[in-house]
Design an enzyme around this catalytic site. Structure first.
Site, PDB file in Angstrom:
ATOM      1  N   CYS A   1      -7.549  -1.134   1.411  1.00 44.71           N
ATOM      2  CA  CYS A   1      -6.324  -1.571   2.234  1.00 44.71           C
ATOM      3  C   CYS A   1      -6.888  -1.963   3.561  1.00 44.71           C
ATOM      4  O   CYS A   1      -7.647  -0.943   3.981  1.00 44.71           O
ATOM      5  CB  CYS A   1      -5.346  -0.494   2.625  1.00 44.71           C
ATOM      6  SG  CYS A   1      -3.823  -1.083   3.531  1.00 44.71           S
TER       7      CYS A   1
ATOM      8  N   CYS B   1      -5.215   0.622   6.208  1.00 44.95           N
ATOM      9  CA  CYS B   1      -5.422   1.933   6.296  1.00 44.95           C
ATOM     10  C   CYS B   1      -6.546   2.523   5.505  1.00 44.95           C
ATOM     11  O   CYS B   1      -6.926   3.856   5.463  1.00 44.95           O
ATOM     12  CB  CYS B   1      -4.252   2.957   5.784  1.00 44.95           C
ATOM     13  SG  CYS B   1      -4.143   2.794   4.179  1.00 44.95           S
TER      14      CYS B   1
ATOM     15  N   CYS C   1       1.013  -1.193   0.045  1.00 44.46           N
ATOM     16  CA  CYS C   1       0.005   0.210  -0.100  1.00 44.46           C
ATOM     17  C   CYS C   1       0.866   1.323  -0.111  1.00 44.46           C
ATOM     18  O   CYS C   1       1.818   1.484   0.765  1.00 44.46           O
ATOM     19  CB  CYS C   1      -0.881   0.064   1.276  1.00 44.46           C
ATOM     20  SG  CYS C   1      -1.801   1.496   1.393  1.00 44.46           S
TER      21      CYS C   1
ATOM     22  N   CYS D   1       0.457   3.502   3.619  1.00 46.96           N
ATOM     23  CA  CYS D   1       0.820   2.730   4.729  1.00 46.96           C
ATOM     24  C   CYS D   1       1.796   1.795   4.813  1.00 46.96           C
ATOM     25  O   CYS D   1       2.207   1.121   5.831  1.00 46.96           O
ATOM     26  CB  CYS D   1      -0.504   2.026   5.817  1.00 46.96           C
ATOM     27  SG  CYS D   1      -1.129   0.644   5.124  1.00 46.96           S
TER      28      CYS D   1
ATOM     29  N   CYS E   1      -8.521  -5.786  -9.663  1.00 49.43           N
ATOM     30  CA  CYS E   1      -8.133  -4.685 -10.886  1.00 49.43           C
ATOM     31  C   CYS E   1      -7.570  -3.300  -9.936  1.00 49.43           C
ATOM     32  O   CYS E   1      -8.492  -2.515  -9.273  1.00 49.43           O
ATOM     33  CB  CYS E   1      -9.260  -4.259 -11.616  1.00 49.43           C
ATOM     34  SG  CYS E   1      -8.970  -3.546 -13.042  1.00 49.43           S
TER      35      CYS E   1
END
Length: 132
Positions: A96, A99, A47, A50, A119
């Site tokens: 995510c 976060c 991510c 984070c 995707c």
């Protein structure tokens, strides 16, 4: 996994304008424009907000969609899925798990073994290449 909860202003200071628009406001990058849509480098995609590991390159494939596509996340806690009824349709949004950054959407038209196509916007990812 401990959750991260920050005010939007904090995210705005830490991210590029494009990353903020996509990850925090739910935007989408244009197809075939993202940094990772055609990348074949072995590694783990984290991510961008984070640093949580989200997808392994071993699960990445060319879906022809113009966005990086994966048939599964690294584990069941890496991402969370939510119903998305925007734009007059029903889709499953992917965020995510740590976060809550908007990553993209998941569709039931992927390859084996899962039949899923995650995707994902390149701007929501940071590739950490495998060593060696």
């Amino acid at each position: 996994m401990s959750k991260i909860d920050k005010p939007l202003d904090s995210w705005r200071e830490e991210l590029t304008e494009e990353q903020f628009h996509i990850c925090r406001l739910g935007g989408t990058e244009r197809a075939f424009s993202g940094e990772y849509h055609a990348t074949k480098t072995p590694g783990v995609y984290h991510c961008t907000c984070c640093g949580t590991a989200l997808f392994d390159s071993d699960a990445k494939y060319d879906s022809g969609s113009g966005w990086p596509s994966y048939f599964q996340p690294v584990d069941g806690e890496a991402v969370r899925e939510l119903d998305d009824f925007s734009h007059g349709m029903h889709r499953i949004e992917v965020r995510c798990g740590r976060c809550d950054a908007h990553l993209g959407h998941v569709f039931p038209d992927g390859p084996r073994p899962t039949g899923l196509r995650y995707c994902i916007n390149s701007a929501s990812l940071k590739l950490v290449p495998r060593e060696g």
